[in-house]
Write an enzyme that holds these catalytic residues in place. Sequence first.
Site, mmCIF file in Angstrom:
data_model
loop_
_atom_site.group_PDB
_atom_site.id
_atom_site.type_symbol
_atom_site.label_atom_id
_atom_site.label_comp_id
_atom_site.label_asym_id
_atom_site.label_seq_id
_atom_site.Cartn_x
_atom_site.Cartn_y
_atom_site.Cartn_z
ATOM 1 N N ASN A 10 0.738 -1.140 -0.086
ATOM 2 C CA ASN A 10 -0.006 0.077 0.079
ATOM 3 C C ASN A 10 0.974 1.212 0.071
ATOM 4 O O ASN A 10 1.621 1.600 1.046
ATOM 5 C CB ASN A 10 -0.850 0.059 1.267
ATOM 6 C CG ASN A 10 -1.761 1.116 1.488
ATOM 7 O OD1 ASN A 10 -1.789 1.979 0.460
ATOM 8 N ND2 ASN A 10 -2.432 1.444 2.762
ATOM 9 N N LYS A 12 -0.075 4.439 -0.276
ATOM 10 C CA LYS A 12 -0.660 5.431 0.298
ATOM 11 C C LYS A 12 -0.367 6.661 -0.358
ATOM 12 O O LYS A 12 -0.240 6.637 -1.564
ATOM 13 C CB LYS A 12 -0.007 5.680 1.877
ATOM 14 C CG LYS A 12 -0.145 4.151 2.639
ATOM 15 C CD LYS A 12 0.114 4.480 4.078
ATOM 16 C CE LYS A 12 -0.100 3.102 4.985
ATOM 17 N NZ LYS A 12 0.075 3.268 6.334
ATOM 18 N N HIS A 97 -9.550 1.133 5.307
ATOM 19 C CA HIS A 97 -7.991 1.419 5.831
ATOM 20 C C HIS A 97 -8.255 2.409 7.185
ATOM 21 O O HIS A 97 -9.005 3.109 7.174
ATOM 22 C CB HIS A 97 -7.121 1.927 4.965
ATOM 23 C CG HIS A 97 -5.652 1.929 5.436
ATOM 24 N ND1 HIS A 97 -5.178 2.870 6.269
ATOM 25 C CD2 HIS A 97 -4.510 0.937 5.160
ATOM 26 C CE1 HIS A 97 -4.123 2.519 6.697
ATOM 27 N NE2 HIS A 97 -3.575 1.581 5.865
ATOM 28 N N GLU A 99 -6.541 4.688 8.113
ATOM 29 C CA GLU A 99 -6.456 6.140 7.744
ATOM 30 C C GLU A 99 -7.771 6.706 7.008
ATOM 31 O O GLU A 99 -7.937 7.874 7.517
ATOM 32 C CB GLU A 99 -5.343 6.215 6.867
ATOM 33 C CG GLU A 99 -3.898 6.071 7.772
ATOM 34 C CD GLU A 99 -2.583 5.450 6.814
ATOM 35 O OE1 GLU A 99 -2.763 5.524 5.729
ATOM 36 O OE2 GLU A 99 -1.565 4.955 7.543
ATOM 37 N N GLU A 169 -5.086 -4.857 10.659
ATOM 38 C CA GLU A 169 -4.111 -3.813 11.013
ATOM 39 C C GLU A 169 -4.096 -3.015 12.273
ATOM 40 O O GLU A 169 -5.015 -2.131 12.273
ATOM 41 C CB GLU A 169 -3.937 -2.656 9.605
ATOM 42 C CG GLU A 169 -3.681 -3.498 8.396
ATOM 43 C CD GLU A 169 -3.159 -2.337 7.455
ATOM 44 O OE1 GLU A 169 -2.197 -2.440 6.624
ATOM 45 O OE2 GLU A 169 -3.608 -1.309 7.337
ATOM 46 N N GLY A 175 2.828 2.375 10.878
ATOM 47 C CA GLY A 175 3.934 3.462 10.692
ATOM 48 C C GLY A 175 4.762 3.809 11.980
ATOM 49 O O GLY A 175 5.313 4.942 11.877
ATOM 50 N N SER A 214 3.922 -2.164 10.144
ATOM 51 C CA SER A 214 5.510 -2.386 10.436
ATOM 52 C C SER A 214 5.812 -3.485 10.069
ATOM 53 O O SER A 214 6.932 -4.037 10.467
ATOM 54 C CB SER A 214 5.655 -1.762 11.953
ATOM 55 O OG SER A 214 5.213 -0.617 12.063
HETATM 56 P P1 13P Z 1 3.453 0.363 7.698
HETATM 57 O O1 13P Z 1 3.870 -0.895 7.066
HETATM 58 O O2 13P Z 1 3.917 1.554 7.245
HETATM 59 O O3 13P Z 1 3.335 0.351 9.154
HETATM 60 O O4 13P Z 1 1.711 0.630 7.234
HETATM 61 C C1 13P Z 1 0.817 -0.631 7.216
HETATM 62 C C2 13P Z 1 -0.267 -0.224 6.549
HETATM 63 O O5 13P Z 1 -1.151 0.700 6.951
HETATM 64 C C3 13P Z 1 -0.683 -0.770 5.244
HETATM 65 O O6 13P Z 1 -1.855 -0.544 4.917
#
Ligand code: 13P
Length: 252
Positions: A10, A12, A97, A99, A169, A175, A214
Amino acid sequence: MTRRCFIAGNWKMNKTVSEGLALVRELRGALSMVRDRVEIAVAPPFSALHPVAKALEDSNLVLAAQNCHFEESGAFTGEVSAPMLKEVGCQYVIVGHSERRQFFGDTNEGVGRKAQAVLKAGMSPIVCVGETLAEREGGKTLDVVSAQVKAALGSIPAGQGERVVLAYEPVWAIGTGKTATSRQAQEVHAHVRGLLKELWGTTAQKVRIQYGGSVKPDNAAELLSQPDIDGALVGGASLKAADFAGIVKAKA
Ligand code: 13P
């Protein structure tokens, strides 16, 4: 039951078209030897989907989008629909997601409608669920995840369940560099599979549940060795070809 491992990157809100194409070129080189055991997807931002689709032709990588609207068309300025993503070449669409839930008001109910729209358009949704740190510390993880799974998938019949991918997640692991331990993740994954069994019976054994938060080359093998962890949804580490390839190769 063997479920084919599924690793998705992803991106983003990262990568212009030229940056995305450069990354895909590197990924194609690094992953060309990975055969059927692992399915690999990249999810660029909308602006890069079409050129990346072209750049993935005749490769072992497939295309995913990061979001969609649940309507097929209409007066929804700034939105993109599932049939539009299908035509561009997407096979998967990430929905719900954290976010999106946190910054853009996505609700459990809306995530369910998006998942159905993706299925109707002939693609597979990657439905994200996960608890915040406060919810985990309050002992509410399984309740929160249960509510998210039931709301998102409750209206999807068993016959379509096999096409759905789940992604667990934990919000506190995204992150942050803090990964759930393989034990913490497996506990939630097993719980989610139990919910899928209530919804869809034996089909639950066929549904892939990715872990995200992560994931890096050095923790991927341990996470992916768990019985109910069937892949990874990778954020930060999917932006560097060597890191993403390292994660795929942990299983390949
Ligand atoms: P990270 O791997 O940067 O922690 O992000 C995970 C994520 O949100 C994947 O959709």
